[in-house]
Design an enzyme around this catalytic site. Structure first.
Site, PDB file in Angstrom:
ATOM      1  N   MET A 159       0.850  -1.194   0.000  1.00  0.00           N
ATOM      2  CA  MET A 159       0.000   0.000   0.000  1.00  0.00           C
ATOM      3  C   MET A 159       0.889   1.249   0.000  1.00  0.00           C
ATOM      4  SD  MET A 159      -3.424  -1.011   2.049  1.00  0.00           S
ATOM      5  CE  MET A 159      -2.835  -0.830   3.706  1.00  0.00           C
ATOM      6  N   HIS A 205       9.534  -3.372   3.456  1.00  0.00           N
ATOM      7  CA  HIS A 205       9.169  -3.626   2.055  1.00  0.00           C
ATOM      8  C   HIS A 205      10.422  -3.934   1.227  1.00  0.00           C
ATOM      9  CE1 HIS A 205       5.687  -0.920   3.221  1.00  0.00           C
ATOM     10  NE2 HIS A 205       5.057  -1.963   2.728  1.00  0.00           N
ATOM     11  N   ASP A 246       2.863  -9.305   9.354  1.00  0.00           N
ATOM     12  CA  ASP A 246       1.426  -9.516   9.183  1.00  0.00           C
ATOM     13  C   ASP A 246       1.179 -11.023   9.053  1.00  0.00           C
ATOM     14  OD1 ASP A 246       0.614  -6.709   9.049  1.00  0.00           O
ATOM     15  OD2 ASP A 246       1.830  -6.679   7.246  1.00  0.00           O
TER      16      ASP A 246
HETATM   17  O1  PAF Z   1       0.046  -5.743   3.627  1.00  0.00           O
HETATM   18  C1  PAF Z   1      -0.418  -4.833   2.906  1.00  0.00           C
HETATM   19  O2  PAF Z   1       0.226  -3.811   2.673  1.00  0.00           O
HETATM   20  C2  PAF Z   1      -1.809  -4.984   2.329  1.00  0.00           C
HETATM   21  O3  PAF Z   1      -2.664  -5.618   3.211  1.00  0.00           O
HETATM   22  C3  PAF Z   1      -1.833  -5.687   0.959  1.00  0.00           C
HETATM   23  C4  PAF Z   1      -1.347  -7.117   1.056  1.00  0.00           C
HETATM   24  C5  PAF Z   1      -0.957  -4.911  -0.021  1.00  0.00           C
HETATM   25  C6  PAF Z   1      -3.257  -5.710   0.411  1.00  0.00           C
HETATM   26  O4  PAF Z   1      -3.778  -4.425   0.252  1.00  0.00           O
END
Ligand code: PAF
Length: 286
Positions: free
Chosen positions: A36, A43, A156
């Site tokens: 997102m 990331h 997550d």
């Molecule tokens: O983890 C995230 O950033 C979001 O939940 C994802 C997997 C991109 C889905 O919108």
């Protein structure tokens, strides 16, 4: 020889499909990192893993409205496109896919993906439609990007478990990779939401990692009763003025179901807290 990577920005699903078709006919494999945006070191570690795994890396940037509840932080979710593009360029991303909201959810949109077991615990209780929103967007993105591999973060953990289940149940032909949580020096898990923390909140938030560490120590010293571990972690978290516990639970690391006894290698301690108005999650395998 290392391929040159320029990071092409793609702003429509049709264009993304064309690129995918081209890559496929050239016999290239694709690893996908859905995000997102507001990219941080967490990331970047997913992107690095993606680069090692496939010929081409596609990162998506889409703040998915349907995974936020009515009173959640959709409107103030941090965004910085220029910074994200620069990060993608530096880390060797081939394609940055930014689908427009009106293509993802046109008027009269009415199809959703739901998982009825793993998603019903932990965050599924305090954020009732969250995983339905996540699975719907991830399924749509998988159908557009057609990746061989997709990478998610262990921070997550429930999201990764629910996505794995969807992939298995619905026969998606993608292999799910889960990469370790990246932390700040003091242990706080990297999250786009950390930007909202004031210095005082940030200080209190450090307790999350300290409590997870204490839980691991208890288990290493022979404690197997989950009530004892959960009580200790809850006490540590609530000792900080700005922290309010949403959940502290030892669960099965695959199904996310509550466990009474810790089974080494199969248990996960998951926590969610409010740091004043900022919601943070974290976890540790036990
Ligand atoms: O983890 C995230 O950033 C979001 O939940 C994802 C997997 C991109 C889905 O919108």
């Amino acid at each position: 020889m290392e391929k040159e990577r320029k990071t092409e920005v793609i702003r429509s699903t049709a264009e993304m499909r064309e690129v995918v078709a081209r890559l496929r006919s050239a016999g290239e494999t694709i690893c996908f990192v859905p995000t997102m945006g507001y990219l941080h070191r967490g990331h970047l570690s997913l992107i690095e893993a993606a680069r090692k795994r496939a010929d081409r890396v596609v990162v998506s940037l889409f703040v998915n409205p349907i995974q936020f509840g009515p009173n959640e932080d959709y409107d103030r979710y941090p965004q910085d496109f220029d910074q994200d593009l620069a990060a993608c360029r530096e880390s060797g991303v081939d394609y940055l896919f930014c689908p427009p909201g009106e293509e993802m959810y046109p008027p009269k949109y009415s199809t959703y993906v739901d998982e009825e077991r793993y998603s019903r615990h932990l965050c599924g209780i305090s954020r009732p439609n969250h995983f339905r929103g996540v699975l719907t967007v991830v399924a749509k993105l998988f159908n557009i990007v057609c990746p061989d591999f997709a990478v998610f973060g262990q921070k997550d953990a429930q999201q990764a478990a629910v996505i794995r289940k969807m992939v298995a149940d619905l026969h998606f032909g993608v292999e799910i990779m889960v990469e370790p949580t990246v932390r700040e020096e003091d242990g706080l898990a990297m999250s786009s939401r950390n930007i909202h923390l004031t210095a005082g909140q940030r200080e209190d938030a450090k307790m999350i990692f300290q409590a997870l560490t204490r839980a691991r120590e208890m288990v290493e010293s022979g404690v197997t009763n989950t009530d004892r571990v959960e009580a200790e972690v809850t006490n540590m978290l609530t000792s900080r003025r700005r922290l309010r516990v949403i959940y502290v639970e030892v669960v099965d690391s695959e199904t996310m179901e509550r466990r009474r006894e810790i089974v080494s290698g199969k248990s996960l301690l998951a926590v969610a807290v409010w740091v004043d108005e900022v919601r943070l999650i974290d976890n540790t395998p036990l």
